[in-house]
Design a protein around this motif. Structure first.
Motif, PDB file in Angstrom:
ATOM      1  N   LEU A   1     -29.859 -15.600  32.912  1.00  0.00           N
ATOM      2  CA  LEU A   1     -29.869 -13.883  32.744  1.00  0.00           C
ATOM      3  C   LEU A   1     -31.086 -13.432  32.147  1.00  0.00           C
ATOM      4  CD1 LEU A   1     -27.619 -12.079  32.533  1.00  0.00           C
ATOM      5  CD2 LEU A   1     -27.261 -12.611  30.055  1.00  0.00           C
ATOM      6  N   ALA A   2     -31.765 -14.353  31.453  1.00  0.00           N
ATOM      7  CA  ALA A   2     -33.273 -13.813  31.092  1.00  0.00           C
ATOM      8  C   ALA A   2     -33.980 -13.723  32.254  1.00  0.00           C
ATOM      9  CB  ALA A   2     -33.654 -14.991  30.095  1.00  0.00           C
ATOM     10  N   ARG A   3     -34.104 -14.239  33.304  1.00  0.00           N
ATOM     11  CA  ARG A   3     -34.738 -14.152  34.493  1.00  0.00           C
ATOM     12  C   ARG A   3     -34.616 -12.784  35.001  1.00  0.00           C
ATOM     13  NH1 ARG A   3     -33.379 -19.732  35.582  1.00  0.00           N
ATOM     14  NH2 ARG A   3     -34.846 -21.172  34.580  1.00  0.00           N
ATOM     15  N   ILE A   4     -33.401 -12.121  34.888  1.00  0.00           N
ATOM     16  CA  ILE A   4     -33.374 -10.864  35.506  1.00  0.00           C
ATOM     17  C   ILE A   4     -33.301  -9.727  34.402  1.00  0.00           C
ATOM     18  CG2 ILE A   4     -32.156 -11.909  37.691  1.00  0.00           C
ATOM     19  CD1 ILE A   4     -29.343 -11.276  36.205  1.00  0.00           C
ATOM     20  N   LYS A   5     -33.903 -10.051  33.326  1.00  0.00           N
ATOM     21  CA  LYS A   5     -33.722  -9.015  32.318  1.00  0.00           C
ATOM     22  C   LYS A   5     -34.468  -7.640  32.831  1.00  0.00           C
ATOM     23  CE  LYS A   5     -35.242  -8.366  27.584  1.00  0.00           C
ATOM     24  NZ  LYS A   5     -35.665  -8.759  26.314  1.00  0.00           N
ATOM     25  N   HIS A   6     -35.314  -7.531  33.599  1.00  0.00           N
ATOM     26  CA  HIS A   6     -35.798  -6.460  34.076  1.00  0.00           C
ATOM     27  C   HIS A   6     -34.813  -5.512  35.022  1.00  0.00           C
ATOM     28  CE1 HIS A   6     -35.901  -9.460  37.458  1.00  0.00           C
ATOM     29  NE2 HIS A   6     -35.423  -8.291  38.173  1.00  0.00           N
ATOM     30  N   ARG A   7     -33.565  -6.027  35.281  1.00  0.00           N
ATOM     31  CA  ARG A   7     -32.659  -5.146  35.757  1.00  0.00           C
ATOM     32  C   ARG A   7     -31.899  -4.344  34.689  1.00  0.00           C
ATOM     33  NH1 ARG A   7     -31.316  -6.330  41.009  1.00  0.00           N
ATOM     34  NH2 ARG A   7     -29.175  -5.080  40.873  1.00  0.00           N
ATOM     35  N   GLY A   8     -32.008  -4.877  33.620  1.00  0.00           N
ATOM     36  CA  GLY A   8     -31.495  -4.196  32.462  1.00  0.00           C
ATOM     37  C   GLY A   8     -31.996  -4.429  30.996  1.00  0.00           C
ATOM     38  N   PRO A   9     -33.229  -4.208  30.570  1.00  0.00           N
ATOM     39  CA  PRO A   9     -34.266  -4.626  29.544  1.00  0.00           C
ATOM     40  C   PRO A   9     -33.596  -4.073  28.109  1.00  0.00           C
ATOM     41  CG  PRO A   9     -35.258  -2.687  30.646  1.00  0.00           C
ATOM     42  CD  PRO A   9     -33.892  -2.799  31.295  1.00  0.00           C
ATOM     43  N   ASP A  10     -32.539  -3.263  27.844  1.00  0.00           N
ATOM     44  CA  ASP A  10     -32.265  -2.755  26.720  1.00  0.00           C
ATOM     45  C   ASP A  10     -31.333  -3.647  26.109  1.00  0.00           C
ATOM     46  OD1 ASP A  10     -34.097  -0.715  27.188  1.00  0.00           O
ATOM     47  OD2 ASP A  10     -32.614   0.529  27.972  1.00  0.00           O
ATOM     48  N   ASP A  11     -30.164  -4.323  26.611  1.00  0.00           N
ATOM     49  CA  ASP A  11     -29.169  -5.000  26.037  1.00  0.00           C
ATOM     50  C   ASP A  11     -28.759  -6.365  26.969  1.00  0.00           C
ATOM     51  OD1 ASP A  11     -27.354  -5.449  24.097  1.00  0.00           O
ATOM     52  OD2 ASP A  11     -25.978  -4.285  24.969  1.00  0.00           O
ATOM     53  N   THR A  12     -28.462  -7.316  25.906  1.00  0.00           N
ATOM     54  CA  THR A  12     -27.745  -8.445  26.773  1.00  0.00           C
ATOM     55  C   THR A  12     -26.374  -8.857  26.051  1.00  0.00           C
ATOM     56  OG1 THR A  12     -29.989  -9.441  26.889  1.00  0.00           O
ATOM     57  CG2 THR A  12     -28.216 -11.126  26.947  1.00  0.00           C
ATOM     58  N   GLY A  13     -25.319  -8.778  27.134  1.00  0.00           N
ATOM     59  CA  GLY A  13     -24.162  -9.265  26.435  1.00  0.00           C
ATOM     60  C   GLY A  13     -23.668 -10.637  27.051  1.00  0.00           C
ATOM     61  N   GLU A  14     -22.975 -11.294  26.433  1.00  0.00           N
ATOM     62  CA  GLU A  14     -22.246 -12.467  27.279  1.00  0.00           C
ATOM     63  C   GLU A  14     -20.918 -12.859  26.554  1.00  0.00           C
ATOM     64  OE1 GLU A  14     -23.645 -16.503  25.497  1.00  0.00           O
ATOM     65  OE2 GLU A  14     -25.367 -15.425  25.168  1.00  0.00           O
ATOM     66  N   ILE A  15     -20.143 -13.723  27.366  1.00  0.00           N
ATOM     67  CA  ILE A  15     -18.821 -14.147  26.468  1.00  0.00           C
ATOM     68  C   ILE A  15     -18.448 -15.398  27.116  1.00  0.00           C
ATOM     69  CG2 ILE A  15     -17.365 -12.822  28.085  1.00  0.00           C
ATOM     70  CD1 ILE A  15     -15.729 -12.251  25.372  1.00  0.00           C
ATOM     71  N   ARG A  16     -17.844 -16.222  26.505  1.00  0.00           N
ATOM     72  CA  ARG A  16     -17.207 -17.564  27.145  1.00  0.00           C
ATOM     73  C   ARG A  16     -15.568 -17.633  26.649  1.00  0.00           C
ATOM     74  NH1 ARG A  16     -19.295 -23.899  26.448  1.00  0.00           N
ATOM     75  NH2 ARG A  16     -17.644 -24.623  27.646  1.00  0.00           N
ATOM     76  N   ARG A  17     -15.121 -17.779  27.468  1.00  0.00           N
ATOM     77  CA  ARG A  17     -13.583 -18.072  27.547  1.00  0.00           C
ATOM     78  C   ARG A  17     -13.343 -19.385  28.249  1.00  0.00           C
ATOM     79  NH1 ARG A  17     -14.337 -15.581  23.850  1.00  0.00           N
ATOM     80  NH2 ARG A  17     -13.143 -13.403  23.024  1.00  0.00           N
ATOM     81  N   GLY A  18     -13.007 -20.429  27.636  1.00  0.00           N
ATOM     82  CA  GLY A  18     -12.657 -21.715  28.207  1.00  0.00           C
ATOM     83  C   GLY A  18     -13.878 -22.165  29.246  1.00  0.00           C
ATOM     84  N   ASN A  19     -13.568 -22.399  30.412  1.00  0.00           N
ATOM     85  CA  ASN A  19     -14.551 -22.806  31.344  1.00  0.00           C
ATOM     86  C   ASN A  19     -15.076 -21.467  32.211  1.00  0.00           C
ATOM     87  OD1 ASN A  19     -12.366 -21.763  33.142  1.00  0.00           O
ATOM     88  ND2 ASN A  19     -12.786 -23.740  34.477  1.00  0.00           N
ATOM     89  N   VAL A  20     -15.163 -20.366  31.717  1.00  0.00           N
ATOM     90  CA  VAL A  20     -15.698 -19.211  32.391  1.00  0.00           C
ATOM     91  C   VAL A  20     -16.745 -18.571  31.283  1.00  0.00           C
ATOM     92  CG1 VAL A  20     -15.257 -16.819  33.343  1.00  0.00           C
ATOM     93  CG2 VAL A  20     -13.641 -18.724  33.641  1.00  0.00           C
ATOM     94  N   TRP A  21     -17.862 -18.300  31.897  1.00  0.00           N
ATOM     95  CA  TRP A  21     -18.985 -17.443  31.212  1.00  0.00           C
ATOM     96  C   TRP A  21     -19.413 -16.168  31.950  1.00  0.00           C
ATOM     97  CZ3 TRP A  21     -23.921 -15.937  31.716  1.00  0.00           C
ATOM     98  CH2 TRP A  21     -24.568 -15.584  30.427  1.00  0.00           C
ATOM     99  N   LEU A  22     -19.590 -15.252  31.405  1.00  0.00           N
ATOM    100  CA  LEU A  22     -20.000 -13.947  31.919  1.00  0.00           C
ATOM    101  C   LEU A  22     -21.337 -13.452  30.994  1.00  0.00           C
ATOM    102  CD1 LEU A  22     -16.688 -11.817  32.319  1.00  0.00           C
ATOM    103  CD2 LEU A  22     -17.942 -13.458  33.955  1.00  0.00           C
ATOM    104  N   GLY A  23     -22.224 -12.992  31.897  1.00  0.00           N
ATOM    105  CA  GLY A  23     -23.540 -12.338  31.250  1.00  0.00           C
ATOM    106  C   GLY A  23     -23.818 -10.972  31.688  1.00  0.00           C
TER     107      GLY A  23
END
Length: 511
Positions: free
Chosen positions: A31-53
């Protein structure tokens, strides 16, 4: 991380997702490597065997517009890149009481909650999204044309997704593939097509009774479809501009956008780039004066173009010569425009729909059936070429590019027009039907201006050919078309070693 505000914006961003054996730090690094696509905020969540960023560019509602987005009961989650243009219709169909925000992404969330994967058929727009439920269900999807990018890696222990090639670890790069447009994927159901880039019902187009002779009804339908597509992409709470190359297609987009802006009492910035004295700068200036836009010019020096070359190759993650030539001025223009607007409209797609390129009018495409097949093929391949440049050069600076000519209704109409109407004949030039549809909307000298590749008209071609005259040593098994392409490939390979050429070039890869 709920998106609760009624004024939640459309989101310019990058996404990363993973399902399987999750390595959270690996996902965060991606996710950090594509920070330029959205430099203002980082969001993530994990539920079980799934991760979204999610990487977000805050346009409005900085406090309430974060993703991953979730429903009221926090049972489902979504990260999305792009825009759902028919989100208001989806709200009406599903019921406004379900919605908590004004975000178009929330329409995708509820469409999936209500209908499951079938809900993807409701979405009209450009998007790459990942969706999960609290109990571990997972889905990833990409729009039918691939306007928004998405790549994936399928390993035995985990499947990874990201908006750009650069997100993936070097060890995973040999496994990276372009996620196919118009498809969704779930761990249990695998890869499933939910939409075609070109709907089957428009192929093949009907034959013309009188080739090259069209009535006002057809001209009007083309004009109305394009006008509606542009206006749909003008709806926003943030500043929108137009990339104005001086060619017919961007001039039409600017003309429609200018009319919309006047009706809504808002300014319309236009942006043009070119070498000193270039034909593109001069033509764009004529259009801007005719329309009364707030016009900006970037004069591209030889030094600036050559300095931007490696940045452009790395930004677009590509080495096709025509794409690189146009990407260099595009990158310089995007860097400037991103300081003034958060989204721009472009003329991408018109040449593929209305046969604007010169080779369309050479054998074997002088046969109507062959021309129609080639138009369909090039539209289906756009995600490997022009759309990749369009997305990357703008998103390199956190700005979104919108492509009204590639609206689904415009595609369906344009490719249902008999191909004979797009062929050259005495007294007709390329894209004559499109020119007729917008007579009076743009200056006559632009309406009658011949097609010129952006990299040529901007003056980038000669500068960049001179910059890579010496062919570098190439990896074994790689054969390229020219010293120029070899030079661009060398820059690309130094940044994306391990990525297979076909991942970025698709049908056009040469090995």
């Amino acid at each position: 991380m709920n998106c609760r505000s009624r004024r939640c914006p459309r989101i310019v961003c990058g996404i990363v997702a993973a399902v399987g054996e999750i390595d959270v730090q690996l996902c965060r690094n991606m996710l950090a490597r594509i920070k330029h696509r959205g430099p203002d905020d980082t969001g993530e969540i994990r539920r079980g065997n799934v991760w979204l960023g999610h990487q977000r560019l805050s346009i409005m509602d900085v406090d309430g517009g974060s993703q991953p987005m979730t429903d009221t009961e926090e049972k489902t989650y979504l990260v999305a890149n792009g825009e759902i243009y028919n989100h208001r219709h989806i709200r009406e169909d599903l019921g406004h009481e379900l919605f908590e925000t004004g975000s178009d992404s929330e329409a995708a969330l509820h469409a999936l909650i209500v209908d499951g994967p079938v809900g993807l058929a409701r979405l009209r727009g450009m998007f790459a999204l990942a969706f999960m439920t609290a109990d571990g269900e997972f889905l990833v999807a990409r729009d039918s044309l691939g306007v928004k990018p998405l790549y994936w890696v399928r390993r035995d222990d985990v499947t990874l997704f990201a908006s750009e090639l650069r997100a993936f670890e070097p060890a995973d790069r040999p496994l990276v593939e372009s996620f196919p447009p118009g498809h969704c994927w779930t761990p249990n159901g695998g890869l499933v097509r939910f939409a075609d880039a070109v709907p089957a019902r428009v192929r093949p187009a009907r034959r013309a009774e009188q080739p090259g002779v069209w009535d006002e009804a057809l001209v009007k339908s083309v004009r109305e479809a394009v006008v509606t597509a542009v206006e749909n992409r003008m709806m926003s709470d943030v500043g929108i501009g137009v990339f104005l190359s001086g060619g017919l297609d961007s001039a039409i987009v600017a003309a429609v956008a200018a009319e919309y802006a006047k009706r809504h009492d808002q300014p319309l910035p236009t942006f043009a780039v070119g070498a000193p004295g270039s034909s593109d700068l001069a033509a764009a200036r004529v259009v801007a004066e005719y329309l009364g836009t707030e016009h900006h010019e970037i004069v591209m020096t030889k030094e600036a173009a050559q300095a931007a070359l490696p940045k452009a190759v790395r930004a677009i993650e590509h080495y096709d010569p025509s794409l690189v030539r146009s990407s260099v001025p595009n990158l310089l223009l995007a860097e400037y425009a991103a300081k003034r607007v958060h989204a721009v409209l472009t003329g991408e797609g018109a040449d593929e729909l209305f046969a604007g390129y010169s080779y369309y009018h050479e054998a074997p495409f002088t046969d109507p059936d062959a021309l129609q097949a080639e138009l369909v093929r090039t539209v289906e391949e756009l995600h490997h070429l022009n759309l990749q440049r369009c997305d990357r050069t703008t998103m390199a600076f956190g700005m979104e590019a919108r492509v009204p000519f590639l609206d689904r209704d415009v595609i369906e109409l344009a490719l249902s027009i008999p191909p004979e109407h797009k062929m050259l004949a005495p007294g007709r030039v390329e894209k004559q039907l499109l020119r007729d549809a917008f007579e009076g909307w743009v200056p006559d000298e632009i309406l009658n201006r011949g097609k010129e590749q952006f990299g040529d008209g901007s003056g980038a071609k000669d500068v960049l050919e001179a910059a890579v005259r010496t062919s570098p040593d190439l990896p074994e098994g790689i054969s390229l078309r020219s010293d120029e392409e070899a030079g661009f490939y060398s820059i690309w390979h130094s940044s994306f070693e391990g990525i297979r050429p076909e991942t970025t070039l698709g049908h056009f890869a040469t090995t």
